[in-house]
Design a protein around this motif. Structure first.
Motif, PDB file in Angstrom:
ATOM      1  N   GLY A 412       0.758  -1.240   0.000  1.00 52.99           N
ATOM      2  CA  GLY A 412       0.000   0.000   0.000  1.00 52.99           C
ATOM      3  C   GLY A 412       0.786   1.285   0.000  1.00 52.99           C
ATOM      4  O   GLY A 412       0.222   2.345   0.277  1.00 52.99           O
ATOM      5  N   CYS A 413       2.086   1.237  -0.287  1.00 50.04           N
ATOM      6  CA  CYS A 413       2.900   2.456  -0.294  1.00 50.04           C
ATOM      7  C   CYS A 413       3.355   2.768  -1.722  1.00 50.04           C
ATOM      8  O   CYS A 413       3.915   1.907  -2.412  1.00 50.04           O
ATOM      9  CB  CYS A 413       4.119   2.281   0.603  1.00 50.04           C
ATOM     10  SG  CYS A 413       5.254   3.695   0.557  1.00 50.04           S
ATOM     11  N   LEU A 414       3.100   3.994  -2.155  1.00 55.28           N
ATOM     12  CA  LEU A 414       3.574   4.465  -3.447  1.00 55.28           C
ATOM     13  C   LEU A 414       4.790   5.365  -3.245  1.00 55.28           C
ATOM     14  O   LEU A 414       4.756   6.286  -2.424  1.00 55.28           O
ATOM     15  CB  LEU A 414       2.474   5.238  -4.179  1.00 55.28           C
ATOM     16  CG  LEU A 414       1.230   4.455  -4.572  1.00 55.28           C
ATOM     17  CD1 LEU A 414       0.215   5.370  -5.262  1.00 55.28           C
ATOM     18  CD2 LEU A 414       1.583   3.276  -5.488  1.00 55.28           C
ATOM     19  N   VAL A 415       5.857   5.088  -3.994  1.00 55.45           N
ATOM     20  CA  VAL A 415       7.070   5.896  -3.947  1.00 55.45           C
ATOM     21  C   VAL A 415       7.204   6.638  -5.263  1.00 55.45           C
ATOM     22  O   VAL A 415       7.277   6.003  -6.338  1.00 55.45           O
ATOM     23  CB  VAL A 415       8.319   5.020  -3.685  1.00 55.45           C
ATOM     24  CG1 VAL A 415       9.573   5.877  -3.713  1.00 55.45           C
ATOM     25  CG2 VAL A 415       8.195   4.294  -2.358  1.00 55.45           C
ATOM     26  N   ALA A 416       7.212   7.955  -5.206  1.00 54.41           N
ATOM     27  CA  ALA A 416       7.317   8.781  -6.415  1.00 54.41           C
ATOM     28  C   ALA A 416       8.691   9.418  -6.480  1.00 54.41           C
ATOM     29  O   ALA A 416       9.183   9.954  -5.489  1.00 54.41           O
ATOM     30  CB  ALA A 416       6.234   9.861  -6.393  1.00 54.41           C
ATOM     31  N   ARG A 417       9.294   9.337  -7.654  1.00 55.91           N
ATOM     32  CA  ARG A 417      10.588   9.977  -7.922  1.00 55.91           C
ATOM     33  C   ARG A 417      10.413  10.874  -9.145  1.00 55.91           C
ATOM     34  O   ARG A 417      10.003  10.388 -10.211  1.00 55.91           O
ATOM     35  CB  ARG A 417      11.671   8.931  -8.179  1.00 55.91           C
ATOM     36  CG  ARG A 417      11.941   8.003  -7.000  1.00 55.91           C
ATOM     37  CD  ARG A 417      12.926   6.903  -7.389  1.00 55.91           C
ATOM     38  NE  ARG A 417      13.279   6.028  -6.287  1.00 55.91           N
ATOM     39  CZ  ARG A 417      12.583   4.957  -5.931  1.00 55.91           C
ATOM     40  NH1 ARG A 417      11.479   4.632  -6.592  1.00 55.91           N
ATOM     41  NH2 ARG A 417      12.977   4.203  -4.910  1.00 55.91           N
ATOM     42  N   CYS A 418      10.726  12.153  -8.996  1.00 58.92           N
ATOM     43  CA  CYS A 418      10.486  13.125 -10.073  1.00 58.92           C
ATOM     44  C   CYS A 418      11.734  13.961 -10.322  1.00 58.92           C
ATOM     45  O   CYS A 418      12.439  14.338  -9.377  1.00 58.92           O
ATOM     46  CB  CYS A 418       9.330  14.056  -9.709  1.00 58.92           C
ATOM     47  SG  CYS A 418       7.820  13.217  -9.211  1.00 58.92           S
ATOM     48  N   VAL A 419      11.988  14.236 -11.588  1.00 60.96           N
ATOM     49  CA  VAL A 419      13.116  15.079 -11.994  1.00 60.96           C
ATOM     50  C   VAL A 419      12.566  16.223 -12.822  1.00 60.96           C
ATOM     51  O   VAL A 419      11.633  16.061 -13.620  1.00 60.96           O
ATOM     52  CB  VAL A 419      14.149  14.272 -12.823  1.00 60.96           C
ATOM     53  CG1 VAL A 419      15.322  15.157 -13.222  1.00 60.96           C
ATOM     54  CG2 VAL A 419      14.634  13.062 -12.015  1.00 60.96           C
ATOM     55  N   MET A 420      13.143  17.386 -12.645  1.00 57.33           N
ATOM     56  CA  MET A 420      12.704  18.576 -13.394  1.00 57.33           C
ATOM     57  C   MET A 420      12.881  18.383 -14.895  1.00 57.33           C
ATOM     58  O   MET A 420      13.790  17.720 -15.357  1.00 57.33           O
ATOM     59  CB  MET A 420      13.499  19.792 -12.941  1.00 57.33           C
ATOM     60  CG  MET A 420      13.146  20.234 -11.523  1.00 57.33           C
ATOM     61  SD  MET A 420      11.515  20.998 -11.460  1.00 57.33           S
ATOM     62  CE  MET A 420      11.817  22.549 -12.284  1.00 57.33           C
TER      63      MET A 420
END
Length: 420
Positions: A412-420
């Motif tokens: 139940g855990c979402l890990v988001a990784r975002c780059v500009m």
């Protein structure tokens, strides 16, 4: 140190003091000012009183000329490179005055003449707009905003509340910190490059050669691409400071902020930074647990509204938001603000190895994490907002991020990784 005190009578006990900042100015007019040992000790103590004082001011003065320059620098109004007015986005002007022996620090927006000040351990940078009455707010907004402003919730957060996230599949805070290090630092890119080079050279068969290749590539990669961990970092919706303590103990950040909307959480974070008789959910204090942080390493505590962040555009290298997105009542605006404050990639960043763009790491709840879908309706019927992978990815891309990855961890855990 000249301080004029006048007592009108013993019954009233009222005193009129000449502002110490005026005294400083008077003394600085004289070349003989502040040459005594007593005054030098006072200066040294006041200059080092704040961990956010510029580095050149923190040093112990070695001569009367150094004392004079240190005091002038201390009293000089300066524009902050990172903090800005949440309304105008103009850089905040920081000034320090001494009034009756007390140090008063203020932050001012030159455009609107707005002044922001410290409230106990934190700097309050929430705009002064009047809050809506409770009957004009949705149930969702009330729960998301007010729950964590409750001192009892702040007290319980590391005393059982946060541990309950394991039931939703969240990794432990130390595992999450390792994921942050992998994403914010050049480690992942280095290991991938080394593995490719080693395979081509046949070095993978020799452990010693492979290890040497890792070290050499790591050194060269650090020169080619600075780690986000070395720049300006924000632990957004920091809560009691679980991640902020780890980032602080890592010790490489140029500047580290622990930011939250909750006054109670910021006060709890401050107590834990100082190690004031509190127990942590961590078993090992060296990992960011119960031990006090050295004053020089303590993060700057700032109260913020995530939908109107008081940070200059493009001034931040990395933002972490752990178990936070489900609590943001204006989620879309908050994500856009995170995108605004992160540094864009430089024009000469031709590949991943040289990419210096800002990065955003977040963990949040997947729909069904506790067996309840948590759908949001137009009436705000759900208390917290949970997500599925495609929905969260779409929200992040709509906020402007060019590279988005959403990973499901456990159930139940979402890990988001975002780059500009």
């Amino acid at each position: 140190f000249p301080l004029l005190v006048f007592r009108r009578n013993k019954s009233e006990g009222a005193m009129l003091r000449l502002s110490a900042s005026v005294c400083l100015a008077l003394c600085l007019q004289s070349s003989d000012g502040f040459t005594g040992s007593g005054s030098r000790q006072l200066v040294g103590r006041d200059v080092r009183a704040s961990s956010t004082t510029p580095a050149e001011v923190q040093a112990e003065p070695s001569s009367s000329a150094d004392v004079k320059q240190s005091l002038l620098a201390l009293l000089k109004t300066s524009k902050d490179e990172v903090l800005s007015c949440p309304v105008s986005l103009e850089p905040l002007e920081r000034s320090i005055k001494f009034n009756g022996g007390y140090r008063v620090e203020s932050w001012r927006c030159s455009k609107f003449e707005t002044t922001y000040q410290r409230r106990g351990p934190y700097l309050d940078l929430v705009s002064g707009e009047p809050a809506k009455p409770i009957w004009e707010r949705s149930l969702q907004e009330v729960v998301q905003t007010d729950t964590f402003r409750n001192p009892l919730v702040a007290f319980l957060y590391e005393r059982g509340w946060r541990q309950g996230f394991k039931n939703a599949g969240f990794p432990g805070i130390d595992d999450e910190f390792e994921k942050v290090l992998d994403f914010f630092g050049p480690k992942a890119a280095v290991e991938a490059a080394v593995a490719a080079d080693a395979e081509a050279a046949g070095a993978e068969s020799e452990a010693a050669e492979f290890e040497a290749a890792v070290v050499e590539a790591a050194e060269s990669a650090r020169g080619a691409r600075a780690s986000v961990m070395d720049g300006v970092l924000i632990d957004l919706s920091c809560g009691s400071g679980l991640m902020a303590r780890r980032l602080a103990r890592h010790g490489t950040a140029k500047r580290l902020f622990a930011a939250d909307y909750s006054e109670a959480m910021l006060a709890e974070a401050d107590r834990r930074f100082r190690g004031l008789g509190v127990r942590s959910m961590d078993s090992d204090a060296s990992k960011g647990g119960a031990g006090a942080l050295p004053e020089a390493k303590r993060p700057e505590l700032v109260r913020v509204d995530v939908a109107s962040l008081p940070f200059a555009t493009g001034s931040v290298d990395g933002v972490h938001a752990g178990a936070a997105l489900h609590c943001w009542p204006r989620l879309e605006e908050g994500l856009q603000e995170v995108h605004r404050i992160l540094k864009p990639a430089s024009a000469d960043a031709a590949d991943d190895a040289a990419d210096d763009a800002g990065r955003f790491f977040a963990t949040t709840f997947k729909k069904g994490a506790y067996g309840v879908p948590r759908e949001v309706n137009s009436n705000g019927g759900a208390s917290f907002r949970f997500f599925d992978e495609a929905e969260l990815e779409g929200l992040l891309k709509d906020a402007g991020f060019s590279e988005v990855s959403v990973e499901l961890v456990n159930s139940g855990c979402l890990v988001a990784r975002c780059v500009m």
